[in-house]
Scaffold this active site. Structure first.
Site, PDB file in Angstrom:
ATOM      1  N   GLU A 144      29.287 -12.103   8.143  1.00  0.00           N
ATOM      2  CA  GLU A 144      30.416 -12.633   8.895  1.00  0.00           C
ATOM      3  C   GLU A 144      30.291 -12.311  10.382  1.00  0.00           C
ATOM      4  OE1 GLU A 144      32.225 -11.135   4.903  1.00  0.00           O
ATOM      5  OE2 GLU A 144      30.474 -10.739   6.175  1.00  0.00           O
TER       6      GLU A 144
ATOM      7  N   CYS B  73      34.629  -7.644   3.447  1.00  0.00           N
ATOM      8  CA  CYS B  73      34.967  -6.235   3.226  1.00  0.00           C
ATOM      9  C   CYS B  73      36.284  -5.885   3.922  1.00  0.00           C
ATOM     10  CB  CYS B  73      33.838  -5.323   3.695  1.00  0.00           C
ATOM     11  SG  CYS B  73      33.455  -5.428   5.458  1.00  0.00           S
TER      12      CYS B  73
ATOM     13  N   ALA C 159     -10.997  -3.099 -22.777  1.00  0.00           N
ATOM     14  CA  ALA C 159     -10.990  -1.755 -23.358  1.00  0.00           C
ATOM     15  C   ALA C 159     -11.435  -0.716 -22.333  1.00  0.00           C
ATOM     16  CB  ALA C 159     -11.897  -1.709 -24.580  1.00  0.00           C
TER      17      ALA C 159
ATOM     18  N   ARG D 191       7.855  -9.441  -4.711  1.00  0.00           N
ATOM     19  CA  ARG D 191       8.078  -8.152  -4.057  1.00  0.00           C
ATOM     20  C   ARG D 191       9.022  -8.291  -2.871  1.00  0.00           C
ATOM     21  NH1 ARG D 191       1.772  -5.956  -3.942  1.00  0.00           N
ATOM     22  NH2 ARG D 191       1.597  -5.547  -6.204  1.00  0.00           N
TER      23      ARG D 191
ATOM     24  N   ASP E  67      -5.031   2.054 -11.192  1.00  0.00           N
ATOM     25  CA  ASP E  67      -5.221   0.932 -10.267  1.00  0.00           C
ATOM     26  C   ASP E  67      -5.293   1.341  -8.806  1.00  0.00           C
ATOM     27  OD1 ASP E  67      -5.088  -0.584 -12.530  1.00  0.00           O
ATOM     28  OD2 ASP E  67      -3.106  -1.433 -12.129  1.00  0.00           O
TER      29      ASP E  67
ATOM     30  N   LEU F  73       0.815  -1.870  -3.473  1.00  0.00           N
ATOM     31  CA  LEU F  73       2.188  -2.293  -3.782  1.00  0.00           C
ATOM     32  C   LEU F  73       2.930  -2.847  -2.566  1.00  0.00           C
ATOM     33  CD1 LEU F  73       3.312   0.592  -6.189  1.00  0.00           C
ATOM     34  CD2 LEU F  73       2.215  -1.587  -6.763  1.00  0.00           C
TER      35      LEU F  73
ATOM     36  N   GLU G 111       6.184  -3.065 -11.935  1.00  0.00           N
ATOM     37  CA  GLU G 111       4.825  -3.526 -12.170  1.00  0.00           C
ATOM     38  C   GLU G 111       4.032  -2.481 -12.949  1.00  0.00           C
ATOM     39  OE1 GLU G 111       2.777  -5.308  -8.870  1.00  0.00           O
ATOM     40  OE2 GLU G 111       4.639  -5.860  -7.864  1.00  0.00           O
TER      41      GLU G 111
ATOM     42  N   PRO H 127       1.862  -0.548 -19.898  1.00  0.00           N
ATOM     43  CA  PRO H 127       2.514  -0.710 -21.203  1.00  0.00           C
ATOM     44  C   PRO H 127       3.503   0.389 -21.551  1.00  0.00           C
ATOM     45  CG  PRO H 127       0.178  -0.140 -21.441  1.00  0.00           C
ATOM     46  CD  PRO H 127       0.388  -0.470 -20.009  1.00  0.00           C
TER      47      PRO H 127
END
Length: 366
Positions: free
Chosen positions: A54, A77, A166, A186, A202, A206, A292, A295
């Site tokens: 605003e 607000c 694997a 992201r 890894d 990020l 991200e 498992p």
């Protein structure tokens, strides 16, 4: 409601979306000021949550705001924070009519902004494109009402649901178009979260790259023992792009000191529960988190009912059952117990696909 109200509110919602990932701890709000048939002011919540939408729109409109209609995606607000109430600013500018999409769930506001406007003689119309506004600010609503952020779980898997060979090799299951889409995701989140295993395996950055980002999401690692190396990419760049390390009491003092010296923020958690971690992040103001993780973290979030949206990137490759599964054990014995998210969209990404799934409604519930 006038015939033009939905269109002007749709414009305000598009402006509000520009604040996603930038506005926390405040909501991403859009505002359009219309005098007659002319748009005289536009604004959206700026990075860090201020100035408010605003204020931006009123500054652009100037004296033209007098007698005009202001379209605001969230109730203005009514409380004093670092700035004065937006409801008061609209009244002072002599706006004649205010149209809102959503009542602010924050107990400091929640109807008070509308009441202030009406008491000053301003005409108020509520609920225009309310469901769309609720969806846009689902993270903020969830933080205020449930003490949790909205969580988007991102997975990149093969056609047979594997995230790596694997041996652990995973670069690249999906192609450049899919990876660029992840960077765009992201941008729309306050933070990117991974677990300790993904961080170690890894060594990720990020960050958002090659998209002209003016602000980077927080990078958060859930690492109870602070096992991730300080000489990693995250550690080396912690002073340039913030890194938060969530750890437990078992984290060695040497690791805590090393990460603190690297510039990371250390956040101690009383237990290893995913809900505990998310509640701590919500208490610090975060509204939208992109997970991200691997498992283990993915399974933990799903088991605890903490995932709101799933973004599944599927690469056109088959790995076999000796590869690493995308999601760890969920502990279900019966198929009826298995989660069944709702498909909300699907899109081709070059040779890959992106499917979007919802675990709950627009309020972020599960």
């Amino acid at each position: 409601m006038t015939a033009a109200d939905p269109d002007h509110m749709a414009h305000a919602l598009r402006l509000a979306a520009r604040g996603l990932g930038n506005a926390w701890p405040n909501p991403a709000v859009g505002c359009v000021i219309v005098a007659g048939d002319a748009i005289v002011g536009r604004g959206w919540t700026q990075p860090g949550g201020r100035p408010h939408a605003e204020a931006m729109a009123l500054a652009q409109a100037g004296s033209a705001a007098a007698g005009a209609t202001a379209y605001v995606t969230l109730e203005p607000c009514a409380h004093h924070g670092q700035t004065g109430p937006c409801a008061s600013a609209l009244i002072a500018a002599r706006v004649a009519r205010v149209v809102t999409a959503l009542t602010d769930p924050d107990p400091r506001v929640s109807g008070r902004g509308h009441a202030m406007l009406r008491a000053a003689g301003v005409e108020v119309a509520e609920g225009v494109r309310g469901p769309e506004a609720a969806e846009l600010n689902a993270g903020f609503v969830r933080r205020v009402t449930q003490g949790l952020p909205l969580v988007t779980l991102k997975l990149a898997a093969s056609l047979d649901g594997r995230i790596a060979m694997a041996s652990g090799i995973s670069r690249w299951i999906t192609g450049p178009q899919a990876r660029r889409a992840v960077h765009a995701m992201r941008l729309r989140h306050d933070a990117v979260l991974v677990g300790a295993g993904t961080a170690r395996a890894d060594d990720p950055d990020l960050t958002v790259r090659d998209m002209g980002a003016s602000r980077q999401p927080l990078r958060i690692v859930l690492d109870p023992r602070l096992s991730h190396r300080v000489d990693s990419r995250l550690g080396a760049s912690a002073r340039q792009v913030p890194v938060w390390m969530l750890h437990g009491d078992e984290a060695p003092a040497a690791a805590r000191d090393a990460w603190a010296a690297a510039g990371a923020r250390l956040i101690a958690l009383p237990d290893r529960g995913a809900a505990t971690a998310l509640r701590a992040l919500a208490a610090l103001g975060l509204t939208r988190i992109l997970c991200e993780g691997g498992p283990t973290l993915a399974a933990s979030l799903i088991r605890e009912g903490l995932v709101n949206e799933l973004a599944l990137f599927t690469g056109g490759v088959l790995i076999g059952d000796d590869g690493r599964a995308a999601i760890g054990p969920l502990g279900h014995d019966l198929l009826d117990e298995a989660p069944r998210p709702r498909l909300t969209g699907i899109e081709a990404m070059g040779p890959d696909t992106l499917s979007l799934w919802s675990f709950g409604g627009a309020d972020g519930g599960t």
